[in-house]
Write a protein that holds these residues in place. Structure first.
Motif, PDB file in Angstrom:
ATOM      1  N   PRO A 124     -10.637  -6.065   8.295  1.00 23.58           N
ATOM      2  CA  PRO A 124     -10.553  -4.697   8.822  1.00 23.58           C
ATOM      3  C   PRO A 124     -11.163  -3.694   7.855  1.00 23.58           C
ATOM      4  O   PRO A 124     -10.936  -3.767   6.639  1.00 23.58           O
ATOM      5  CB  PRO A 124      -9.042  -4.470   8.975  1.00 23.58           C
ATOM      6  N   PHE A 125     -11.943  -2.762   8.383  1.00 23.54           N
ATOM      7  CA  PHE A 125     -12.579  -1.757   7.529  1.00 23.54           C
ATOM      8  C   PHE A 125     -11.791  -0.457   7.598  1.00 23.54           C
ATOM      9  O   PHE A 125     -11.557   0.077   8.681  1.00 23.54           O
ATOM     10  CB  PHE A 125     -14.017  -1.505   7.964  1.00 23.54           C
ATOM     11  N   VAL A 126     -11.355   0.009   6.452  1.00 21.15           N
ATOM     12  CA  VAL A 126     -10.651   1.287   6.348  1.00 21.15           C
ATOM     13  C   VAL A 126     -11.283   2.067   5.205  1.00 21.15           C
ATOM     14  O   VAL A 126     -11.295   1.590   4.056  1.00 21.15           O
ATOM     15  CB  VAL A 126      -9.142   1.089   6.072  1.00 21.15           C
ATOM     16  N   GLN A 127     -11.821   3.224   5.500  1.00 28.54           N
ATOM     17  CA  GLN A 127     -12.437   4.040   4.465  1.00 28.54           C
ATOM     18  C   GLN A 127     -11.369   4.481   3.464  1.00 28.54           C
ATOM     19  O   GLN A 127     -10.375   5.113   3.828  1.00 28.54           O
ATOM     20  CB  GLN A 127     -13.093   5.267   5.104  1.00 28.54           C
ATOM     21  N   HIS A 128     -11.541   4.134   2.182  1.00 25.85           N
ATOM     22  CA  HIS A 128     -10.546   4.492   1.179  1.00 25.85           C
ATOM     23  C   HIS A 128     -11.168   4.427  -0.208  1.00 25.85           C
ATOM     24  O   HIS A 128     -12.270   3.913  -0.396  1.00 25.85           O
ATOM     25  CB  HIS A 128      -9.331   3.556   1.258  1.00 25.85           C
ATOM     26  N   GLN A 129     -10.419   4.935  -1.173  1.00 24.74           N
ATOM     27  CA  GLN A 129     -10.849   4.925  -2.562  1.00 24.74           C
ATOM     28  C   GLN A 129     -10.231   3.726  -3.288  1.00 24.74           C
ATOM     29  O   GLN A 129      -9.208   3.174  -2.865  1.00 24.74           O
ATOM     30  CB  GLN A 129     -10.425   6.225  -3.261  1.00 24.74           C
ATOM     31  N   GLN A 130     -10.849   3.338  -4.404  1.00 32.31           N
ATOM     32  CA  GLN A 130     -10.353   2.208  -5.180  1.00 32.31           C
ATOM     33  C   GLN A 130      -8.918   2.419  -5.646  1.00 32.31           C
ATOM     34  O   GLN A 130      -8.105   1.486  -5.666  1.00 32.31           O
ATOM     35  CB  GLN A 130     -11.265   1.967  -6.391  1.00 32.31           C
ATOM     36  N   ASN A 131      -8.583   3.660  -6.011  1.00 31.47           N
ATOM     37  CA  ASN A 131      -7.236   3.928  -6.518  1.00 31.47           C
ATOM     38  C   ASN A 131      -6.174   3.963  -5.418  1.00 31.47           C
ATOM     39  O   ASN A 131      -5.008   4.241  -5.687  1.00 31.47           O
ATOM     40  CB  ASN A 131      -7.213   5.231  -7.319  1.00 31.47           C
ATOM     41  N   GLU A 132      -6.578   3.692  -4.182  1.00 31.86           N
ATOM     42  CA  GLU A 132      -5.630   3.624  -3.075  1.00 31.86           C
ATOM     43  C   GLU A 132      -5.315   2.175  -2.685  1.00 31.86           C
ATOM     44  O   GLU A 132      -4.650   1.929  -1.697  1.00 31.86           O
ATOM     45  CB  GLU A 132      -6.187   4.370  -1.852  1.00 31.86           C
ATOM     46  N   GLU A 133      -5.800   1.233  -3.485  1.00 29.69           N
ATOM     47  CA  GLU A 133      -5.552  -0.184  -3.242  1.00 29.69           C
ATOM     48  C   GLU A 133      -4.411  -0.692  -4.122  1.00 29.69           C
ATOM     49  O   GLU A 133      -4.372  -0.402  -5.326  1.00 29.69           O
ATOM     50  CB  GLU A 133      -6.808  -1.011  -3.518  1.00 29.69           C
ATOM     51  N   PHE A 134      -3.511  -1.482  -3.528  1.00 28.36           N
ATOM     52  CA  PHE A 134      -2.368  -2.037  -4.249  1.00 28.36           C
ATOM     53  C   PHE A 134      -2.281  -3.546  -3.974  1.00 28.36           C
ATOM     54  O   PHE A 134      -2.927  -4.066  -3.061  1.00 28.36           O
ATOM     55  CB  PHE A 134      -1.068  -1.363  -3.806  1.00 28.36           C
ATOM     56  N   TYR A 135      -1.477  -4.185  -4.775  1.00 29.24           N
ATOM     57  CA  TYR A 135      -1.246  -5.629  -4.627  1.00 29.24           C
ATOM     58  C   TYR A 135       0.249  -5.870  -4.514  1.00 29.24           C
ATOM     59  O   TYR A 135       1.043  -5.310  -5.270  1.00 29.24           O
ATOM     60  CB  TYR A 135      -1.793  -6.387  -5.838  1.00 29.24           C
ATOM     61  N   ILE A 136       0.654  -6.743  -3.553  1.00 28.11           N
ATOM     62  CA  ILE A 136       2.053  -7.127  -3.469  1.00 28.11           C
ATOM     63  C   ILE A 136       2.150  -8.595  -3.072  1.00 28.11           C
ATOM     64  O   ILE A 136       1.365  -9.099  -2.267  1.00 28.11           O
ATOM     65  CB  ILE A 136       2.834  -6.242  -2.466  1.00 28.11           C
ATOM     66  N   CYS A 137       3.123  -9.278  -3.662  1.00 35.13           N
ATOM     67  CA  CYS A 137       3.341 -10.692  -3.365  1.00 35.13           C
ATOM     68  C   CYS A 137       4.839 -10.972  -3.430  1.00 35.13           C
ATOM     69  O   CYS A 137       5.538 -10.450  -4.305  1.00 35.13           O
ATOM     70  CB  CYS A 137       2.594 -11.570  -4.374  1.00 35.13           C
TER      71      CYS A 137
ATOM     72  N   HIS B  43      11.998 -19.083  -4.805  1.00 35.33           N
ATOM     73  CA  HIS B  43      12.301 -20.238  -5.643  1.00 35.33           C
ATOM     74  C   HIS B  43      13.800 -20.484  -5.596  1.00 35.33           C
ATOM     75  O   HIS B  43      14.496 -19.886  -4.769  1.00 35.33           O
ATOM     76  CB  HIS B  43      11.787 -20.053  -7.072  1.00 35.33           C
ATOM     77  N   ARG B  44      14.277 -21.362  -6.418  1.00 40.35           N
ATOM     78  CA  ARG B  44      15.640 -21.877  -6.269  1.00 40.35           C
ATOM     79  C   ARG B  44      16.712 -20.795  -6.326  1.00 40.35           C
ATOM     80  O   ARG B  44      17.686 -20.827  -5.558  1.00 40.35           O
ATOM     81  CB  ARG B  44      15.906 -22.929  -7.348  1.00 40.35           C
ATOM     82  N   THR B  45      16.572 -19.825  -7.209  1.00 41.27           N
ATOM     83  CA  THR B  45      17.662 -18.871  -7.429  1.00 41.27           C
ATOM     84  C   THR B  45      17.399 -17.476  -6.879  1.00 41.27           C
ATOM     85  O   THR B  45      18.314 -16.658  -6.819  1.00 41.27           O
ATOM     86  CB  THR B  45      17.943 -18.734  -8.939  1.00 41.27           C
ATOM     87  N   ALA B  46      16.162 -17.195  -6.475  1.00 42.23           N
ATOM     88  CA  ALA B  46      15.847 -15.820  -6.075  1.00 42.23           C
ATOM     89  C   ALA B  46      14.530 -15.755  -5.316  1.00 42.23           C
ATOM     90  O   ALA B  46      13.769 -16.726  -5.268  1.00 42.23           O
ATOM     91  CB  ALA B  46      15.781 -14.920  -7.308  1.00 42.23           C
ATOM     92  N   ASP B  47      14.291 -14.596  -4.744  1.00 43.26           N
ATOM     93  CA  ASP B  47      12.960 -14.227  -4.261  1.00 43.26           C
ATOM     94  C   ASP B  47      12.360 -13.287  -5.304  1.00 43.26           C
ATOM     95  O   ASP B  47      13.036 -12.379  -5.799  1.00 43.26           O
ATOM     96  CB  ASP B  47      13.033 -13.502  -2.920  1.00 43.26           C
ATOM     97  N   THR B  48      11.100 -13.512  -5.639  1.00 43.22           N
ATOM     98  CA  THR B  48      10.434 -12.677  -6.626  1.00 43.22           C
ATOM     99  C   THR B  48       9.390 -11.803  -5.925  1.00 43.22           C
ATOM    100  O   THR B  48       8.601 -12.301  -5.121  1.00 43.22           O
ATOM    101  CB  THR B  48       9.731 -13.534  -7.695  1.00 43.22           C
ATOM    102  N   ILE B  49       9.396 -10.517  -6.240  1.00 36.84           N
ATOM    103  CA  ILE B  49       8.409  -9.582  -5.699  1.00 36.84           C
ATOM    104  C   ILE B  49       7.509  -9.125  -6.840  1.00 36.84           C
ATOM    105  O   ILE B  49       7.996  -8.625  -7.861  1.00 36.84           O
ATOM    106  CB  ILE B  49       9.076  -8.361  -5.042  1.00 36.84           C
ATOM    107  N   LEU B  50       6.209  -9.311  -6.679  1.00 33.78           N
ATOM    108  CA  LEU B  50       5.220  -8.836  -7.645  1.00 33.78           C
ATOM    109  C   LEU B  50       4.492  -7.643  -7.046  1.00 33.78           C
ATOM    110  O   LEU B  50       4.088  -7.673  -5.879  1.00 33.78           O
ATOM    111  CB  LEU B  50       4.212  -9.931  -7.980  1.00 33.78           C
ATOM    112  N   PHE B  51       4.303  -6.600  -7.848  1.00 32.88           N
ATOM    113  CA  PHE B  51       3.562  -5.428  -7.377  1.00 32.88           C
ATOM    114  C   PHE B  51       2.662  -4.922  -8.494  1.00 32.88           C
ATOM    115  O   PHE B  51       3.059  -4.876  -9.660  1.00 32.88           O
ATOM    116  CB  PHE B  51       4.525  -4.310  -6.959  1.00 32.88           C
TER     117      PHE B  51
END
Length: 231
Positions: free
Chosen positions: A23-36, A40-48
């Motif tokens: 999908p193409f969305v006009q935006h700036q580089q500083n408007e991009e983020f990462y999330i994952c 695992h055995r004891t928890a869910d881990t969120i990376l940002f």
């Protein structure tokens, strides 16, 4: 899809017939983020990480990490105070609500892994430009209606045998666990199908006694299947 003329993309040459468009969305580089999110055995881990996109590099070294222990809930306060400390102020409120909803969906649909890169916030809205995810096949009986038509690849990199496919179909329709894997059709040691714990003990014992190469199958029924399913 419309067929385009001669082209050369990477090592591929000839007429382009099938392709994927991000999908193409006009935006700036500083408007991009990462999330994952991953489980695992004891928890869910969120990376940002506040700098997403193709040049993110070593995510484990860069990203902020938030652990959500099994049995606990994710709160907006933790998201803001841990994950979004370096995100632009004008994006924090929207990103917070999005992450809460994303995590709720993650748990409800029994994901084991979900990664979005880049996640774009622009013009007061959030856009998912690329996403990769894994779901837990053992939750199929709970989530089949929500997942829709999902086909799981057979184990060991081969096509499922008719007998395995039949048991898998029964398993998908039951809250019980019904499993059959043919390990070696020419094997001389065939185990009786039993409950999950007993089946594992059977297989482990055979391997411990040197019978690995002759073990023909693994099967189990557990979780209180009906009499008809057991038959």
């Amino acid at each position: 899809m419309e067929e385009y003329g001669q082209t050369g993309i990477g090592a591929c040459k000839g007429r382009l017939k099938n392709f994927i468009i991000e999908p193409f969305v006009q935006h700036q580089q500083n408007e991009e983020f990462y999330i994952c999110i991953y489980s695992h055995r004891t928890a869910d881990t969120i990376l940002f990480h506040h700098e997403g996109g193709i040049d993110i590099g070593d995510v484990d070294a860069k990203a902020v990490k938030l652990e959500v222990p099994v049995g606990s809930d994710l709160t907006e306060d933790k998201i803001k105070s841990i994950l979004l400390t370096k995100a632009p102020d004008n994006s924090k409120e929207c990103l917070t609500k999005f992450i809460v909803s994303l995590y709720t969906t993650y748990r409800d649909l029994h994901f084991t892994y979900l990664e979005i890169n880049p996640l774009v916030f622009t013009g007061g809205k959030i856009y998912i430009l690329d996403l990769a995810a894994k779901i837990d096949q053992t939750a199929e009986y709970l989530c089949k209606a929500k997942w829709g038509e999902v086909e799981f690849p057979p184990p060991f990199g081969r096509d499922a045998l008719p007998e395995e496919a039949y048991i898998a179909e029964l398993d998908a329709k039951s809250g019980a666990s019904l499993k059959l894997t043919i390990l070696n059709k020419s094997g001389r040691i065939w185990t009786m199908v039993a409950g999950g714990g007993a089946s594992v003990i059977y297989a482990d014992t055979i391997c411990d006694l040197g019978g690995t190469s002759e073990l023909a199958n693994y099967g189990e029924y557990s979780g209180a299947p009906s009499e008809q399913q057991t038959l």
